[in-house]
Design an enzyme around this catalytic site. Sequence first.
Site, mmCIF file in Angstrom:
data_model
loop_
_atom_site.group_PDB
_atom_site.id
_atom_site.type_symbol
_atom_site.label_atom_id
_atom_site.label_comp_id
_atom_site.label_asym_id
_atom_site.label_seq_id
_atom_site.Cartn_x
_atom_site.Cartn_y
_atom_site.Cartn_z
ATOM 1 N N HIS A 416 60.428 56.404 75.599
ATOM 2 C CA HIS A 416 60.282 55.328 76.591
ATOM 3 C C HIS A 416 58.865 54.752 76.553
ATOM 4 O O HIS A 416 58.210 54.624 77.586
ATOM 5 C CB HIS A 416 60.619 55.860 77.994
ATOM 6 C CG HIS A 416 62.065 56.204 78.165
ATOM 7 N ND1 HIS A 416 62.565 56.833 79.281
ATOM 8 C CD2 HIS A 416 63.133 55.988 77.360
ATOM 9 C CE1 HIS A 416 63.876 56.994 79.144
ATOM 10 N NE2 HIS A 416 64.242 56.501 77.980
ATOM 11 N N HIS A 459 65.117 53.878 83.204
ATOM 12 C CA HIS A 459 65.272 53.822 81.749
ATOM 13 C C HIS A 459 64.902 52.401 81.357
ATOM 14 O O HIS A 459 65.419 51.443 81.932
ATOM 15 C CB HIS A 459 66.700 54.195 81.365
ATOM 16 C CG HIS A 459 66.939 55.667 81.494
ATOM 17 N ND1 HIS A 459 67.305 56.456 80.444
ATOM 18 C CD2 HIS A 459 66.795 56.492 82.546
ATOM 19 C CE1 HIS A 459 67.398 57.710 80.847
ATOM 20 N NE2 HIS A 459 67.098 57.755 82.125
HETATM 21 C C1 LIG Z 1 66.429 57.151 70.633
HETATM 22 C C2 LIG Z 1 66.174 56.279 71.839
HETATM 23 C C3 LIG Z 1 66.970 56.408 72.970
HETATM 24 C C4 LIG Z 1 66.737 55.598 74.089
HETATM 25 N N1 LIG Z 1 67.595 55.672 75.141
HETATM 26 C C5 LIG Z 1 67.486 54.784 76.156
HETATM 27 C C6 LIG Z 1 68.467 54.716 77.174
HETATM 28 O O1 LIG Z 1 69.440 55.442 77.145
HETATM 29 N N2 LIG Z 1 68.302 53.807 78.176
HETATM 30 C C7 LIG Z 1 67.222 52.964 78.216
HETATM 31 O O2 LIG Z 1 67.118 52.175 79.155
HETATM 32 N N3 LIG Z 1 66.266 53.001 77.265
HETATM 33 C C8 LIG Z 1 66.398 53.859 76.211
HETATM 34 N N4 LIG Z 1 65.478 53.847 75.197
HETATM 35 C C9 LIG Z 1 64.332 52.898 75.286
HETATM 36 C C10 LIG Z 1 64.764 51.427 75.220
HETATM 37 O O3 LIG Z 1 65.850 51.252 74.355
HETATM 38 C C11 LIG Z 1 63.561 50.586 74.786
HETATM 39 O O4 LIG Z 1 62.497 50.811 75.724
HETATM 40 C C12 LIG Z 1 63.859 49.090 74.779
HETATM 41 O O5 LIG Z 1 65.042 48.825 74.082
HETATM 42 C C13 LIG Z 1 62.672 48.355 74.137
HETATM 43 O O6 LIG Z 1 62.976 46.977 74.064
HETATM 44 P P1 LIG Z 1 61.927 45.960 73.420
HETATM 45 O O7 LIG Z 1 62.533 44.624 73.470
HETATM 46 O O8 LIG Z 1 60.596 46.183 74.068
HETATM 47 O O9 LIG Z 1 61.759 46.457 71.900
HETATM 48 P P2 LIG Z 1 62.881 46.623 70.777
HETATM 49 O O10 LIG Z 1 64.231 46.596 71.337
HETATM 50 O O11 LIG Z 1 62.473 47.814 69.992
HETATM 51 O O12 LIG Z 1 62.732 45.315 69.902
HETATM 52 C C14 LIG Z 1 61.655 45.069 69.046
HETATM 53 C C15 LIG Z 1 62.197 44.322 67.830
HETATM 54 O O13 LIG Z 1 61.104 43.757 67.115
HETATM 55 C C16 LIG Z 1 61.330 43.967 65.730
HETATM 56 N N5 LIG Z 1 60.024 43.946 65.071
HETATM 57 C C17 LIG Z 1 59.062 44.886 65.086
HETATM 58 N N6 LIG Z 1 57.985 44.477 64.371
HETATM 59 C C18 LIG Z 1 58.274 43.235 63.922
HETATM 60 C C19 LIG Z 1 57.556 42.275 63.139
HETATM 61 N N7 LIG Z 1 56.314 42.517 62.675
HETATM 62 N N8 LIG Z 1 58.162 41.089 62.862
HETATM 63 C C20 LIG Z 1 59.436 40.829 63.319
HETATM 64 N N9 LIG Z 1 60.152 41.715 64.056
HETATM 65 C C21 LIG Z 1 59.576 42.889 64.365
HETATM 66 C C22 LIG Z 1 62.047 45.294 65.646
HETATM 67 O O14 LIG Z 1 62.740 45.433 64.432
HETATM 68 C C23 LIG Z 1 62.956 45.220 66.862
HETATM 69 O O15 LIG Z 1 64.184 44.632 66.562
HETATM 70 C C24 LIG Z 1 65.663 54.653 74.078
HETATM 71 C C25 LIG Z 1 64.846 54.533 72.942
HETATM 72 C C26 LIG Z 1 65.115 55.325 71.820
HETATM 73 C C27 LIG Z 1 64.244 55.175 70.585
#
Ligand SMILES: Cc1cc2nc3c(=O)[nH]c(=O)nc-3n(C[C@H](O)[C@H](O)[C@H](O)COP(=O)(O)OP(=O)(O)OC[C@H]3O[C@@H](n4cnc5c(N)ncnc54)[C@H](O)[C@@H]3O)c2cc1C
Length: 484
Positions: A416, A459
């Site tokens: 997280h 979460h």
């Molecule tokens: C194993 C696991 C289990 C989890 N379980 C839960 C759960 O049950 N419930 C919950 O609420 N949260 C859970 N989480 C956490 C939650 O999923 C994340 O906090 C949330 O999805 C993050 O969203 P975001 O948009 O910040 O990043 P992300 O969803 O990670 O999106 C970032 C995106 O940017 C892309 N990217 C990265 N660098 C670059 C670049 N240089 N150029 C272009 N694209 C790039 C990546 O490929 C990715 O697609 C879990 C996380 C993990 C790893």
Amino acid sequence: MFNTSPIARLEDLQNEYDYIIVGGGTAGCVLANRLSSNDQVTVLVVEAGTSDNGWLSRNPYFSFHHASSGHQSHVTGSVPQRHADNRTFNLVRGRTLGGTSKINAALYARGIPAEYNEWSRNGCIGWSYGEIEKYFVRAETALDYAERDAPHYHGSKGEWTNRSSASPAWIQTPHARKEVILTAGPLASPLILLLSGIGPAAHLKERGAPMLRDLPGVGSHLQDHFGMPVRCSIPLKDSMVQLMLSTWALLLYVVQYLIYGTGPFFAPEVAVLIQSRLFNSTFTFVTAKPEDEDADLPENIPDIELIPVAWADPRWCMEENTGGFTINASTLHVESVGTVRLASLDPQDDPVVDLNYLAATSDRELARKLVKVTKRFIDCVVEDGYPLQLSEPYPDFEDDEAMDAFVRQKCTTRFHYTSSCRMAPEEQEGVVDERLRVYGVSRLRVADASVIPRCPAAHPAAVVVMIAEKCAEMVKEDNGETLF
Ligand SMILES: Cc1cc2nc3c(=O)[nH]c(=O)nc-3n(C[C@H](O)[C@H](O)[C@H](O)COP(=O)(O)OP(=O)(O)OC[C@H]3O[C@@H](n4cnc5c(N)ncnc54)[C@H](O)[C@@H]3O)c2cc1C
């Protein structure tokens, strides 16, 4: 469905888009959908990962990082953790369209209103619960609540239902000149800012990076929940491990999922969020008073969590000839703060990530409570007559040193990661203001888990989607576009 999604070949890219979203993950997909609702507006989503949307990648169980081949994930090793026996941690994140929401455990927990009211009190104007609830509701179609039961609290028309809607449901039409929005997630967004010369001046200088804006907060307030998996044994018939041993059981649950959309393949885990202050000194639960249930009071923000799951390492289960059961005991309130820093100036290189787990005394104290509450949970189940058996040595409640050693040795990431570009006043090392604009850089916002002011007692995926919804509205407002 995914084949019809607008994935452009590099040679087909236009020279200009109204909005460029960097990172097609959890937040990026929501923003792309909302900003492209106007046909006149062009949006380019730049995603580093794959674009798999097959059946397995949509099933909450099979697509979960730990149950999948890992082809949609990217793993970064942390630096050795000083307060956790110098162990390193595998920091998993999604690298695919849909981001980490495509490989996470699909648990949905928003947190309670008091959480967001604290954001607002700490200077994030416009982010109190009353002001942001509508964004949660807009995004979701609750599967387990009829609209009539909680019409204001749960949505029934949003795109977010389960894994299947994580990416394709949000991006529908090919739709980037007005703004760049960083949604590359809590480890990559600070990395991109640092590579672009936006970050702590001393660090940029040390790494030989260009300097565009001295912003000490970039990558400086990283947080993560940490937890301890506690392994137990239960009868094999009650454990999901039987699915690996019995084809019939496997078929039964697959059919249940396919026909009814329920069962272990839909929701293998449940989370119990707990206010540890409601336990007395012997760690028996004190009956809650009505004021303990007031979700507006900050003292009621839960600080620990138990996630029981009828699963453990199948090899161990087979050796012991038992069903496996793991209690994922987790902290929900952490004070320790870590960093995301440049390893090099090569954008392909992972950043140097230090979660700094257990650095704060309060985190170590909370971890002890967590160990005790977990044991109480096990004792209660046993007292109720269920054959749950702790299957590993457990520290003595009276022995703080043994308890700390147990935590140092067992603690693990809960994945997280948040707050690496947090929303806060700049003088408090904030990176973005309350409209998610990067301080001192025009037409650049960040809108993912990195802007969450502090690791929430929730979460994070639900919080991230809410942030993206609100960001889309603010971007439209600031650019004179029609709102939804
Ligand atoms: C194993 C696991 C289990 C989890 N379980 C839960 C759960 O049950 N419930 C919950 O609420 N949260 C859970 N989480 C956490 C939650 O999923 C994340 O906090 C949330 O999805 C993050 O969203 P975001 O948009 O910040 O990043 P992300 O969803 O990670 O999106 C970032 C995106 O940017 C892309 N990217 C990265 N660098 C670059 C670049 N240089 N150029 C272009 N694209 C790039 C990546 O490929 C990715 O697609 C879990 C996380 C993990 C790893």
